[in-house]
Motif scaffolding. Structure first.
Motif, PDB file in Angstrom:
ATOM      1  N   TYR A  46       0.742  -1.297  -0.084  1.00 19.61           N
ATOM      2  CA  TYR A  46       0.016   0.043   0.038  1.00 19.61           C
ATOM      3  C   TYR A  46       0.706   1.268  -0.121  1.00 19.61           C
ATOM      4  CZ  TYR A  46      -3.666  -3.531   0.632  1.00 19.61           C
ATOM      5  OH  TYR A  46      -4.597  -4.610   0.378  1.00 19.61           O
ATOM      6  N   GLU A  47       0.849   2.083   0.999  1.00 19.92           N
ATOM      7  CA  GLU A  47       1.596   3.338   1.041  1.00 19.92           C
ATOM      8  C   GLU A  47       3.012   3.122   1.828  1.00 19.92           C
ATOM      9  OE1 GLU A  47      -0.912   3.831   4.836  1.00 19.92           O
ATOM     10  OE2 GLU A  47      -1.448   3.187   2.343  1.00 19.92           O
ATOM     11  N   HIS A  48       3.401   1.854   2.416  1.00 19.67           N
ATOM     12  CA  HIS A  48       4.436   1.719   2.667  1.00 19.67           C
ATOM     13  C   HIS A  48       5.517   0.994   2.060  1.00 19.67           C
ATOM     14  CE1 HIS A  48       1.900   2.445   6.413  1.00 19.67           C
ATOM     15  NE2 HIS A  48       1.242   1.563   5.897  1.00 19.67           N
ATOM     16  N   TRP A  49       6.647   1.392   2.365  1.00 23.10           N
ATOM     17  CA  TRP A  49       7.698   0.866   1.695  1.00 23.10           C
ATOM     18  C   TRP A  49       8.714  -0.151   2.443  1.00 23.10           C
ATOM     19  CZ3 TRP A  49       8.138   1.881  -3.290  1.00 23.10           C
ATOM     20  CH2 TRP A  49       7.241   2.597  -3.802  1.00 23.10           C
ATOM     21  N   ALA A  50       9.409  -1.020   1.942  1.00 25.28           N
ATOM     22  CA  ALA A  50      10.465  -1.932   2.761  1.00 25.28           C
ATOM     23  C   ALA A  50      11.485  -1.294   3.049  1.00 25.28           C
ATOM     24  CB  ALA A  50      10.598  -3.229   1.835  1.00 25.28           C
ATOM     25  N   GLY A  51      12.160  -1.840   4.027  1.00 22.92           N
ATOM     26  CA  GLY A  51      13.423  -1.286   4.447  1.00 22.92           C
ATOM     27  C   GLY A  51      13.358  -0.123   5.269  1.00 22.92           C
ATOM     28  N   GLN A  52      12.032  -0.119   6.010  1.00 20.67           N
ATOM     29  CA  GLN A  52      12.048   0.830   7.119  1.00 20.67           C
ATOM     30  C   GLN A  52      11.488   0.389   8.360  1.00 20.67           C
ATOM     31  OE1 GLN A  52       9.264   3.823   5.501  1.00 20.67           O
ATOM     32  NE2 GLN A  52      10.336   4.270   3.612  1.00 20.67           N
ATOM     33  N   ASP A  53      11.447   1.075   9.524  1.00 19.02           N
ATOM     34  CA  ASP A  53      10.794   0.795  10.711  1.00 19.02           C
ATOM     35  C   ASP A  53       9.312   1.418  10.536  1.00 19.02           C
ATOM     36  OD1 ASP A  53      10.090   0.412  13.202  1.00 19.02           O
ATOM     37  OD2 ASP A  53      11.572   1.589  14.137  1.00 19.02           O
ATOM     38  N   LEU A  54       8.473   0.428  10.724  1.00 20.48           N
ATOM     39  CA  LEU A  54       7.025   0.606  10.592  1.00 20.48           C
ATOM     40  C   LEU A  54       6.276   0.754  11.886  1.00 20.48           C
ATOM     41  CD1 LEU A  54       6.110  -1.896   7.720  1.00 20.48           C
ATOM     42  CD2 LEU A  54       6.724   0.446   7.669  1.00 20.48           C
ATOM     43  N   THR A  55       7.182   0.810  13.083  1.00 23.15           N
ATOM     44  CA  THR A  55       6.615   1.003  14.227  1.00 23.15           C
ATOM     45  C   THR A  55       5.315   2.053  14.634  1.00 23.15           C
ATOM     46  OG1 THR A  55       8.550  -0.086  15.289  1.00 23.15           O
ATOM     47  CG2 THR A  55       7.145   1.104  16.652  1.00 23.15           C
ATOM     48  N   GLU A  56       5.824   3.247  13.995  1.00 25.48           N
ATOM     49  CA  GLU A  56       4.826   4.365  14.150  1.00 25.48           C
ATOM     50  C   GLU A  56       3.782   4.320  13.125  1.00 25.48           C
ATOM     51  OE1 GLU A  56       4.613   6.711  16.582  1.00 25.48           O
ATOM     52  OE2 GLU A  56       6.220   5.480  17.505  1.00 25.48           O
ATOM     53  N   GLU A  57       4.112   3.700  11.939  1.00 26.80           N
ATOM     54  CA  GLU A  57       2.935   3.654  11.098  1.00 26.80           C
ATOM     55  C   GLU A  57       1.969   2.677  11.266  1.00 26.80           C
ATOM     56  OE1 GLU A  57       4.567   3.504   7.064  1.00 26.80           O
ATOM     57  OE2 GLU A  57       6.399   4.541   7.626  1.00 26.80           O
ATOM     58  N   LEU A  58       2.048   1.658  12.216  1.00 25.78           N
ATOM     59  CA  LEU A  58       1.187   0.427  12.471  1.00 25.78           C
ATOM     60  C   LEU A  58      -0.030   1.318  12.864  1.00 25.78           C
ATOM     61  CD1 LEU A  58       0.779  -2.606  12.094  1.00 25.78           C
ATOM     62  CD2 LEU A  58       1.344  -2.703  14.332  1.00 25.78           C
ATOM     63  N   LYS A  59      -0.008   2.100  13.724  1.00 25.42           N
ATOM     64  CA  LYS A  59      -1.319   2.644  14.360  1.00 25.42           C
ATOM     65  C   LYS A  59      -2.254   2.949  13.395  1.00 25.42           C
ATOM     66  CE  LYS A  59       0.928   6.944  14.972  1.00 25.42           C
ATOM     67  NZ  LYS A  59       1.779   7.907  15.683  1.00 25.42           N
ATOM     68  N   ASP A  60      -1.918   3.470  12.153  1.00 24.02           N
ATOM     69  CA  ASP A  60      -2.906   3.870  11.215  1.00 24.02           C
ATOM     70  C   ASP A  60      -3.251   2.533  10.108  1.00 24.02           C
ATOM     71  OD1 ASP A  60      -2.834   6.313  12.037  1.00 24.02           O
ATOM     72  OD2 ASP A  60      -0.978   6.793  10.559  1.00 24.02           O
ATOM     73  N   ALA A  61      -2.701   1.264  10.447  1.00 23.69           N
ATOM     74  CA  ALA A  61      -3.043  -0.022   9.772  1.00 23.69           C
ATOM     75  C   ALA A  61      -4.430  -0.411  10.123  1.00 23.69           C
ATOM     76  CB  ALA A  61      -1.938  -0.951   9.785  1.00 23.69           C
ATOM     77  N   PRO A  62      -4.865  -1.226   9.184  1.00 25.05           N
ATOM     78  CA  PRO A  62      -6.113  -1.868   9.319  1.00 25.05           C
ATOM     79  C   PRO A  62      -5.921  -3.300  10.164  1.00 25.05           C
ATOM     80  CG  PRO A  62      -5.810  -2.252   7.019  1.00 25.05           C
ATOM     81  CD  PRO A  62      -4.613  -1.256   7.830  1.00 25.05           C
ATOM     82  N   HIS A  63      -4.889  -3.537  10.614  1.00 28.14           N
ATOM     83  CA  HIS A  63      -4.583  -4.769  11.288  1.00 28.14           C
ATOM     84  C   HIS A  63      -3.663  -4.522  12.659  1.00 28.14           C
ATOM     85  CE1 HIS A  63      -0.628  -4.589   9.470  1.00 28.14           C
ATOM     86  NE2 HIS A  63      -1.167  -4.281   8.330  1.00 28.14           N
ATOM     87  N   THR A  64      -3.498  -5.586  13.394  1.00 31.72           N
ATOM     88  CA  THR A  64      -2.737  -5.136  14.685  1.00 31.72           C
ATOM     89  C   THR A  64      -1.305  -5.846  14.410  1.00 31.72           C
ATOM     90  OG1 THR A  64      -3.349  -7.566  15.546  1.00 31.72           O
ATOM     91  CG2 THR A  64      -4.621  -5.513  16.050  1.00 31.72           C
ATOM     92  N   HIS A  65      -0.457  -5.814  15.310  1.00 31.90           N
ATOM     93  CA  HIS A  65       0.846  -6.131  15.503  1.00 31.90           C
ATOM     94  C   HIS A  65       1.214  -7.512  15.094  1.00 31.90           C
ATOM     95  CE1 HIS A  65      -0.324  -6.915  19.449  1.00 31.90           C
ATOM     96  NE2 HIS A  65       0.569  -7.800  19.699  1.00 31.90           N
ATOM     97  N   LYS A  66      -0.259  -8.246  15.536  1.00 28.45           N
ATOM     98  CA  LYS A  66       0.003  -9.704  15.290  1.00 28.45           C
ATOM     99  C   LYS A  66       0.281 -10.289  13.779  1.00 28.45           C
ATOM    100  CE  LYS A  66      -2.392 -10.977  19.339  1.00 28.45           C
ATOM    101  NZ  LYS A  66      -1.546 -11.904  20.176  1.00 28.45           N
TER     102      LYS A  66
END
Length: 78
Positions: A46-66
């Motif tokens: 989607y709007e996320h790129w590999a090679g990055q830390d997604l910790t902060e971006e996960l709060k806007d995701a439609p899924h959880t850390h699981k």
């Protein structure tokens, strides 16, 4: 805690599916290999790129850390 290699953000950034063949992302200090995921083809999800830390971006995701439970940890982010 497993004995995985430690990578810095610059080393992680190279694992974007373009500069190196691996497709990795970090979350809460762990680095996950998402190369086999059809949702991360070409290093983009989607709007996320590999090679990055997604910790902060996960709060806007439609899924959880699981979601990361299905991926292998390959290292730690320093």
């Amino acid at each position: 805690m497993e004995d995985y290699p430690v990578y810095n953000k610059f080393q992680l950034a190279l694992r974007n599916g373009n500069d190196k063949p691996q497709i990795w992302v970090a979350f809460k200090g762990n680095i996950y290999d998402v190369s086999e995921s059809r949702l991360w083809r070409n290093g983009k999800h989607y709007e996320h790129w590999a090679g990055q830390d997604l910790t902060e971006e996960l709060k806007d995701a439609p899924h959880t850390h699981k979601v990361f439970e299905k991926f292998k940890i390959v290292g730690y982010l320093k």
